[in-house]
Design an enzyme around this catalytic site. Structure first.
Site, PDB file in Angstrom:
ATOM      1  N   THR A  39       0.763  -0.998   0.074  1.00 22.16           N
ATOM      2  CA  THR A  39      -0.084   0.154   0.129  1.00 22.16           C
ATOM      3  C   THR A  39       0.836   1.066  -0.009  1.00 22.16           C
ATOM      4  O   THR A  39       0.612   2.137  -0.658  1.00 22.16           O
ATOM      5  CB  THR A  39      -1.047  -0.066   1.242  1.00 22.16           C
ATOM      6  OG1 THR A  39      -1.726  -1.190   1.093  1.00 22.16           O
ATOM      7  CG2 THR A  39      -1.800   1.029   1.197  1.00 22.16           C
ATOM      8  N   VAL A  67       4.716  -9.668  10.968  1.00 23.63           N
ATOM      9  CA  VAL A  67       4.880  -8.899  12.188  1.00 23.63           C
ATOM     10  C   VAL A  67       5.168  -7.560  11.870  1.00 23.63           C
ATOM     11  O   VAL A  67       6.242  -7.060  11.536  1.00 23.63           O
ATOM     12  CB  VAL A  67       5.706  -9.157  13.129  1.00 23.63           C
ATOM     13  CG1 VAL A  67       5.874  -8.245  14.276  1.00 23.63           C
ATOM     14  CG2 VAL A  67       5.525 -10.818  13.460  1.00 23.63           C
ATOM     15  N   THR A  69       2.199  -4.431  12.397  1.00 24.18           N
ATOM     16  CA  THR A  69       1.441  -3.484  12.688  1.00 24.18           C
ATOM     17  C   THR A  69       0.848  -4.222  14.353  1.00 24.18           C
ATOM     18  O   THR A  69       0.384  -3.425  14.978  1.00 24.18           O
ATOM     19  CB  THR A  69       0.112  -3.309  12.082  1.00 24.18           C
ATOM     20  OG1 THR A  69      -0.525  -4.799  11.971  1.00 24.18           O
ATOM     21  CG2 THR A  69       0.266  -3.015  10.646  1.00 24.18           C
ATOM     22  N   ILE A 128      -3.599 -11.366  10.050  1.00 23.60           N
ATOM     23  CA  ILE A 128      -3.517 -11.486  11.498  1.00 23.60           C
ATOM     24  C   ILE A 128      -3.698 -10.056  11.982  1.00 23.60           C
ATOM     25  O   ILE A 128      -4.478  -9.520  12.630  1.00 23.60           O
ATOM     26  CB  ILE A 128      -2.388 -12.197  12.167  1.00 23.60           C
ATOM     27  CG1 ILE A 128      -2.460 -13.561  11.796  1.00 23.60           C
ATOM     28  CG2 ILE A 128      -2.267 -12.147  13.582  1.00 23.60           C
ATOM     29  CD1 ILE A 128      -3.631 -14.554  12.226  1.00 23.60           C
ATOM     30  N   LYS A 139     -13.650  -1.030  18.123  1.00 24.08           N
ATOM     31  CA  LYS A 139     -13.999  -0.967  19.529  1.00 24.08           C
ATOM     32  C   LYS A 139     -13.989   0.575  19.928  1.00 24.08           C
ATOM     33  O   LYS A 139     -14.636   0.804  20.879  1.00 24.08           O
ATOM     34  CB  LYS A 139     -12.965  -1.899  20.353  1.00 24.08           C
ATOM     35  CG  LYS A 139     -13.266  -1.548  21.929  1.00 24.08           C
ATOM     36  CD  LYS A 139     -12.471  -2.519  22.790  1.00 24.08           C
ATOM     37  CE  LYS A 139     -12.514  -2.299  24.072  1.00 24.08           C
ATOM     38  NZ  LYS A 139     -11.932  -3.119  25.044  1.00 24.08           N
ATOM     39  N   HIS A 274     -45.560 -22.069  -6.635  1.00 24.41           N
ATOM     40  CA  HIS A 274     -45.468 -22.378  -4.993  1.00 24.41           C
ATOM     41  C   HIS A 274     -44.425 -23.489  -4.684  1.00 24.41           C
ATOM     42  O   HIS A 274     -44.733 -24.351  -4.022  1.00 24.41           O
ATOM     43  CB  HIS A 274     -46.857 -22.796  -4.529  1.00 24.41           C
ATOM     44  CG  HIS A 274     -47.832 -21.722  -4.519  1.00 24.41           C
ATOM     45  ND1 HIS A 274     -47.628 -20.246  -3.762  1.00 24.41           N
ATOM     46  CD2 HIS A 274     -48.945 -21.641  -5.145  1.00 24.41           C
ATOM     47  CE1 HIS A 274     -48.673 -19.551  -4.146  1.00 24.41           C
ATOM     48  NE2 HIS A 274     -49.516 -20.128  -4.711  1.00 24.41           N
ATOM     49  N   GLU A 326     -44.957 -14.521 -13.912  1.00 22.92           N
ATOM     50  CA  GLU A 326     -44.250 -13.788 -12.718  1.00 22.92           C
ATOM     51  C   GLU A 326     -42.833 -13.472 -12.764  1.00 22.92           C
ATOM     52  O   GLU A 326     -42.295 -12.421 -13.065  1.00 22.92           O
ATOM     53  CB  GLU A 326     -44.403 -14.299 -11.095  1.00 22.92           C
ATOM     54  CG  GLU A 326     -45.771 -14.235 -10.628  1.00 22.92           C
ATOM     55  CD  GLU A 326     -45.953 -12.937  -9.867  1.00 22.92           C
ATOM     56  OE1 GLU A 326     -45.064 -12.041  -9.821  1.00 22.92           O
ATOM     57  OE2 GLU A 326     -47.043 -12.800  -9.342  1.00 22.92           O
ATOM     58  N   ARG A 434     -49.687 -41.400  -0.070  1.00 27.74           N
ATOM     59  CA  ARG A 434     -48.983 -41.445  -1.432  1.00 27.74           C
ATOM     60  C   ARG A 434     -50.393 -41.799  -2.323  1.00 27.74           C
ATOM     61  O   ARG A 434     -50.216 -41.270  -3.456  1.00 27.74           O
ATOM     62  CB  ARG A 434     -48.132 -42.477  -1.219  1.00 27.74           C
ATOM     63  CG  ARG A 434     -47.109 -42.506  -2.778  1.00 27.74           C
ATOM     64  CD  ARG A 434     -45.698 -43.310  -2.360  1.00 27.74           C
ATOM     65  NE  ARG A 434     -45.080 -42.578  -1.243  1.00 27.74           N
ATOM     66  CZ  ARG A 434     -44.304 -41.672  -1.368  1.00 27.74           C
ATOM     67  NH1 ARG A 434     -44.070 -41.141  -2.592  1.00 27.74           N
ATOM     68  NH2 ARG A 434     -43.743 -41.085  -0.298  1.00 27.74           N
ATOM     69  N   ASP A 474     -51.867 -49.699  -2.726  1.00 31.86           N
ATOM     70  CA  ASP A 474     -52.997 -49.274  -3.345  1.00 31.86           C
ATOM     71  C   ASP A 474     -52.493 -47.859  -4.464  1.00 31.86           C
ATOM     72  O   ASP A 474     -53.150 -47.412  -5.241  1.00 31.86           O
ATOM     73  CB  ASP A 474     -54.025 -48.721  -2.174  1.00 31.86           C
ATOM     74  CG  ASP A 474     -53.195 -47.891  -0.952  1.00 31.86           C
ATOM     75  OD1 ASP A 474     -51.773 -47.607  -1.249  1.00 31.86           O
ATOM     76  OD2 ASP A 474     -53.725 -47.398  -0.023  1.00 31.86           O
ATOM     77  N   ARG A 516     -34.220 -42.667  -2.133  1.00 32.49           N
ATOM     78  CA  ARG A 516     -35.320 -42.044  -2.012  1.00 32.49           C
ATOM     79  C   ARG A 516     -35.117 -40.424  -2.380  1.00 32.49           C
ATOM     80  O   ARG A 516     -33.798 -40.042  -2.042  1.00 32.49           O
ATOM     81  CB  ARG A 516     -36.276 -42.323  -0.857  1.00 32.49           C
ATOM     82  CG  ARG A 516     -35.520 -41.437   0.379  1.00 32.49           C
ATOM     83  CD  ARG A 516     -36.465 -41.690   1.468  1.00 32.49           C
ATOM     84  NE  ARG A 516     -36.102 -40.869   2.539  1.00 32.49           N
ATOM     85  CZ  ARG A 516     -36.629 -41.151   4.044  1.00 32.49           C
ATOM     86  NH1 ARG A 516     -37.401 -41.951   4.291  1.00 32.49           N
ATOM     87  NH2 ARG A 516     -36.145 -40.215   4.870  1.00 32.49           N
TER      88      ARG A 516
END
Length: 520
Positions: A39, A67, A69, A128, A139, A274, A326, A434, A474, A516
């Site tokens: 920077t 290391v 700051t 870090i 803070k 839906h 829609e 079902r 069924d 399933r």
């Protein structure tokens, strides 16, 4: 005091977009610039006077920049309570200069992970010093402005900040470090430790939109984008139409997830209402696929969500705009299609680019009272299908079985789907048993035939898919009555032999998947 003039700023950014312009504005107002590494070089290259952090701390950067700051001369200048006599005395005794502004964005940890970097590179991209400065400044926001979002550069470029601004900056800063730490914790817990469900699962999301309301007008709502890098309906480009609602997003996601199952198939159209598909078809063209999907349930399609797996063309767009829709979701659209949609100002058109990979990994979470249920995505596909009846399915029946099974995966349980010649004939969703789903799907197919003037419903000669096993014969007999000739189901019921016998007696071909697809 509420308004504080910026006299000294510490700038240390990974993403240097806009940092030179901000620094030029600050320098023009007499602000002392303190910076680090790359920077500092960027600012000097722009002709700005910059003090190195090492000059402030009296220590050189060391250990490959790890290391630099982490020093009282930095954190004392950030954390000191300016109107506390003891703090002021400590600053004077140790020649600690106050820092009024910190501009930081962090090492690109998530981007490093996303590009597939090796473990050592990922670890080196854990910041870090940056998060430490961010937290210290946040803070002490009563006195220090912490900027982690480049969108806020214009505010601090004025050379002073108000308490309200600093409180907002602090909120953003803690959210940024929480998200950053969450991404690191998730990587360590799920990737590095190969544990899909770690003891602690940090989840961080970014609000992408405030919504008008939730499922109902009395519910407030917002859309939060995940930070996992996966593109979906939330990252689609809205070309036109009204603001997306909660239900629009939910239904459009359901449509996109289903059509993505067919991303490598022939032109495919999905119509959802839906969050349940009411019509799905694959054909030689998108226009034909839309017509076939629409014919499955012309009533439910009104006001629905449409998703396709190919770029939209004019013929398909003209057909879609024939009724109220829609949302339309597509990878892309040509100019003629865009012009046709533009005439429907309220229709929302979403372009996704690529379609999601249906086989992708990931987690699905659902809130319940007192916690969250978390599971892996339902990306399973059955292996070799097991023929369990005396008659094996024909090639066409087997193709329809696979098509119906794919659609059933995206239908709310209990799910029954009839399909014929690459198109749904009837869909039964979300029933408590079902048998009822099988009957509803057959009735819908008959209604569709009556509306279209067909001699018979498309369930005649169809394949039927059940998302879970038939607990009794069924449900299968209802499919026989509807005219189905082939069945695909997971199997695994204690009454499988009874169900197989009923299929044999009716001359059906039936295959078991051994898997399933409940969807609740």
């Amino acid at each position: 005091m509420s308004t504080i003039s910026i006299k000294r700023a510490l700038l240390s950014v990974s993403d240097k977009t806009g940092i030179v312009e901000l620094s030029q504005s600050l320098a023009a107002k007499g602000v002392e610039l303190v910076s680090t590494g790359g920077t500092a070089r960027a600012l000097r290259d722009a002709g700005l006077a910059v003090r190195d952090v090492s000059e402030v701390t009296g220590f050189p950067e060391m250990m490959d920049g790890r290391v630099k700051t982490l020093h009282p001369m930095v954190h004392g200048g950030l954390l000191a309570v300016r109107d506390d006599p003891e703090h002021a005395a400590a600053m004077a005794e140790h020649a600690i200069g106050a820092i009024d502004l910190v501009v930081v964005n962090l090492y690109p940890f998530e981007a490093t992970v996303a590009r597939g970097a090796d473990r050592d590179t990922v670890i080196e991209n854990i910041d870090i010093g940056g998060p430490s400065m961010v937290r210290s400044a946040a803070k002490n926001h009563a006195y220090v402005a912490i900027v982690t979002d480049p969108a806020d550069y214009a505010i601090v470029a004025a050379g002073e900040t108000t308490l309200d601004q600093r409180r907002l900056f602090a909120a953003k800063a803690f959210a940024a470090t929480a998200s950053y730490d969450g991404a690191i914790a998730r990587w360590f817990g799920t990737v590095d430790q190969a544990e899909p469900f770690p003891a602690v699962l940090p989840v961080t999301m970014t609000r992408a939109a405030s919504l008008r309301y939730g499922e109902n007008p009395h519910q407030s709502a917002a859309f939060y984008a995940s930070n996992d890098g996966i593109r979906g309906i939330g990252q689609a480009r809205q070309v036109q139409g009204k603001e997306l609602s909660y239900n629009n997003l939910n239904d459009a996601d359901a449509a996109l997830e289903l059509v993505a199952e067919f991303r490598d198939a022939a032109p495919t159209c999905v119509i959802v209402k839906h969050a349940n598909p009411c019509g799905v078809a694959t054909a030689s063209s998108l226009e034909a696929a839309y017509a076939e999907a629409f014919a499955c349930d012309t009533v439910s399609a009104f006001g629905g969500i449409i998703a396709v797996n190919r770029p939209l063309d004019a013929a398909t767009a003209k057909a879609i705009t024939g009724i109220f829709t829609e949302v339309v979701v597509a990878p892309d659209a040509d100019e003629e299609a865009l012009a046709l949609f533009a005439a429907k100002k309220n229709l929302r058109l979403l372009l996704t680019g690529d379609l999601p990979d249906p086989a992708r990994a990931g987690l699905f979470a659902k809130s319940i009272a007192g916690g969250w249920l978390v599971q892996g995505r339902d990306n399973g596909t059955p292996g070799e299908l097991k023929v369990v009846t005396k008659r094996a399915p024909t090639e066409q029946e087997l193709a329809d079985c696979r098509f119906a099974w794919t659609v059933a995966k995206h239908v709310k349980s209990n799910a029954i789907v009839y399909a014929k010649d690459g198109a749904t004939a009837g869909v039964g969703a979300g029933q408590m048993n079902r048998l009822e789903s099988a009957r509803i799907a057959a009735r819908k197919a008959k209604d569709a035939a009556d509306k279209a003037g067909w001699a018979m419903p498309r369930t005649i000669g169809s394949a039927v898919a059940s998302d879970a096993f038939f607990p009794f014969a069924d449900g299968l007999l209802a499919a026989v009555e509807a005219g189905a000739t082939a069945v695909i189901q997971p199997g695994g019921s204690i009454r499988d032999e009874e169900v197989i016998a009923a299929a044999d007696a009716a001359g059906l071909a039936m295959v078991f998947t051994g898997m399933r697809h409940f969807r609740h």
